[in-house]
Enzyme design. Structure first.
Site, PDB file in Angstrom:
ATOM      1  N   GLU A   1       0.950  -1.102  -0.308  1.00 27.57           N
ATOM      2  CA  GLU A   1      -0.605  -0.140   0.382  1.00 27.57           C
ATOM      3  C   GLU A   1       0.987   1.450   0.297  1.00 27.57           C
ATOM      4  O   GLU A   1       0.161   2.665   0.350  1.00 27.57           O
ATOM      5  CB  GLU A   1      -0.667  -0.149   1.404  1.00 27.57           C
ATOM      6  CG  GLU A   1      -1.869  -0.201   1.415  1.00 27.57           C
ATOM      7  CD  GLU A   1      -3.120  -1.248   2.730  1.00 27.57           C
ATOM      8  OE1 GLU A   1      -3.554  -0.121   2.002  1.00 27.57           O
ATOM      9  OE2 GLU A   1      -2.983  -1.952   3.289  1.00 27.57           O
TER      10      GLU A   1
ATOM     11  N   SER B   1      -6.305  -1.888   1.914  1.00 31.66           N
ATOM     12  CA  SER B   1      -6.556  -1.504   0.239  1.00 31.66           C
ATOM     13  C   SER B   1      -7.563  -2.284  -0.977  1.00 31.66           C
ATOM     14  O   SER B   1      -6.942  -1.867  -2.074  1.00 31.66           O
ATOM     15  CB  SER B   1      -5.468  -0.983  -0.118  1.00 31.66           C
ATOM     16  OG  SER B   1      -4.979   1.054   0.214  1.00 31.66           O
TER      17      SER B   1
ATOM     18  N   SER C   1     -10.952   8.420  -0.505  1.00 32.85           N
ATOM     19  CA  SER C   1     -11.522   7.824   0.799  1.00 32.85           C
ATOM     20  C   SER C   1     -12.600   8.271   1.455  1.00 32.85           C
ATOM     21  O   SER C   1     -13.128   9.843   1.502  1.00 32.85           O
ATOM     22  CB  SER C   1     -10.236   8.129   1.838  1.00 32.85           C
ATOM     23  OG  SER C   1      -9.252   7.245   0.642  1.00 32.85           O
TER      24      SER C   1
END
Length: 384
Positions: A21, A211, A348
C-alpha cells in the site's frame, strides 16, 4: 515562528513504507500535508522507501515513478531513493530527528534537524499500520496520531480482529482462517472444511493487508485455490469469507480518545464487481455519499456497531469501520472490518464523511493532532 509570537508545532509527516500500500500512503500523505496550516505547523516530510529506509524529502510525491505499466499499484506515487537518511535518536536533550548525509564531503557528518513534537504516520498496511512504527515512536517518547501498539496490531490482523468482534457479540459474515502450513500439509482437507462450512461465492484475502490488495472473488473450487494462493503471496494466513448476496458496503468514520464521535454511514458507488484496488484508487467514476441512502434504523445500527468495534480493540484517535448492508435480511448489518489508519485520498470515505459533518480537512487534521498530544500526555504518566 509563524507570526513572530507563536511557535509552530513541529510535525513529522511519515509516509510510504514497505507494504504493498506504499503508493496509497503517498496519496493520503499529500492530502494531509495540504491540510496542515503552515502558520500553525512546521512540517518535516519523511518518506519510507520500499526497502524500509527513512529518507528526507522536500515534498510528498504525487506522481508515479513509472507511467508505462500494467500494474495498478505502480500507477501510484512512490518515495524516491535519492534523499538523505534520517532517524529518530533519543539524546540527553530529548528525541531528535537526525540526518545522515549519503556523501563523504568534509563536514558532512550527522546533524540534528531538531526535536519532534508529534508524528502523523500516514502509513497503510504491514510495517506501518500494524503497531511496529507505533512501538518505535512510543519508545522514543514521540506522541503520534492514531491507535496505539496493541490496537493497531489487532486492527490490521483480520483473524484476531474477527475473534475480538465475535467476543464482543458483533455480527459478521461466516469465515474461516487458513494457515499456510496447514494448507501445504493438507490442502484437500482444508478445502473440504471450507466448502462444508461456507457457501459460494467466497472471498479470499490476506489476513494482514488493506486497500483490497490480494483479495479475490471465488465462485468454485478452482478459483478458491487460486484465491488462497494469491493471499499467501502477502501473508502466512488467508481469510476465506462467505460472500453476501446483494450487499451494499457502508462505512462510518470515527474520532476520539475517551469520547468517541461517529459519522452517519457513507457509501461508495463503483462500477466494479466489488470495491477492489482499482475501484478505490483508479476509478474516475467513483461516487461518495454520506449519509448513505438507507433507513434510519440501519444508520443507527451502523453507528452503534462502529462504536462497539472501536471500543472492542481499544482504539484511539481515529478509525473507519466498514459494513455489509443486506436489505430485508434477518441481520441486515454485518461488521466487515476496522481500519486504524484510514485513507486520506480524494476517494477516501474518512475525510469525506467528516466534511459532510462540517469538519473539513484542515480542521480534521487539527483535531487528530490534538488527540495525539492528548493521548501522548496521558500515556506519559504510565511510562515505565
Amino acid at each position: 515562528m509563524a507570526d513572530g509570537t507563536a511557535e509552530r508545532l513541529r510535525v513529522l509527516l511519515l509516509f510510504g513504507g514497505q507494504s504493498s500500500e506504499h503508493g496509497v500512503s503517498c496519496l493520503s500523505a499529500a492530502n494531509v500535508l495540504e491540510a496542515l496550516d503552515p502558520a500553525r505547523y512546521e512540517v518535516t516530510t519523511v518518506g519510507i522507501t520500499r526497502d524500509g529506509r527513512w529518507t528526507l524529502v522536500e515534498d510528498v510525491p504525487r506522481t508515479p515513478l513509472e507511467t508505462d505499466t500494467d500494474d495498478p499499484a505502480a500507477a501510484l506515487p512512490e518515495v524516491g531513493d535519492d534523499g538523505d537518511t534520517v532517524a529518530l535518536v533519543r539524546t540527553r536533550k530529548g528525541t531528535q530527528l537526525v540526518r545522515f548525509p549519503e556523501h563523504d564531503a568534509p563536514g558532512s557528518g550527522a546533524s540534528s534537524l531538531g526535536p519532534v513534537d508529534v508524528c502523523f504516520p500516514v502509513l497503510h498496511g504491514p510495517h506501518g499500520e500494524d503497531g511496529t512504527v507505533q512501538g518505535l515512536l512510543a519508545t522514543q517518547g514521540v506522541p503520534y496520531v492514531g491507535a496505539d501498539v496493541a490496537s493497531s496490531a489487532v486492527g490490521i490482523d483480520k483473524r484476531q480482529m474477527k475473534n475480538v468482534f465475535t467476543a464482543r457479540g458483533l455480527p459478521q459474515a461466516p469465515y474461516r482462517p487458513v494457515h499456510r502450513a496447514r494448507w501445504e500439509e493438507d490442502r484437500d482437507g482444508v478445502l473440504r472444511e471450507i466448502e462444508g462450512a461456507l457457501a459460494y461465492p467466497l472471498f479470499t484475502k490476506p489476513s494482514r493487508q488493506g486497500s483490497s490488495i490480494g483479495i479475490a472473488k471465488c465462485r468454485d473450487t478452482g478459483e478458491l485455490v487460486a484465491g488462497i494462493e494469491e493471499a499467501f503471496g502477502y501473508d502466512r494466513v488467508a481469510i476465506v469469507e462467505q460472500g453476501v448476496d446483494g450487499a451494499r458496503e457502508l462505512e462510518c468514520a470515527l474520532l476520539g480518545n475517551n469520547r468517541v464521535e461517529v459519522t452517519p454511514p457513507g457509501e461508495v458507488r463503483t462500477a466494479h464487481d466489488f470495491y477492489d484496488f482499482e475501484g478505490k484508487y483508479l476509478d474516475e467514476g467513483l461516487e461518495l455519499q454520506c449519509p448513505a441512502a438507507v433507513p434510519e434504523p440501519i444508520q443507527r445500527a451502523c453507528r452503534e456497531f462502529a462504536r462497539e468495534a472501536y471500543l472492542a480493540i481499544g482504539c484511539r484517535g481515529m478509525a473507519r469501520v466498514d459494513f455489509f448492508y443486506i436489505e430485508g435480511a434477518t441481520e441486515p448489518v454485518l461488521v466487515n472490518e476496522i481500519n486504524t489508519i484510514p485513507g486520506f485520498t480524494p476517494a477516501s470515505m474518512f475525510p469525506y464523511a467528516w466534511s459532510t459533518q462540517g469538519l473539513e480537512a484542515p480542521a480534521l487534521v487539527d483535531r487528530l493532532l490534538e488527540l495525539a498530544l492528548e493521548a501522548g500526555s496521558r500515556d506519559a504518566r504510565y511510562a515505565p
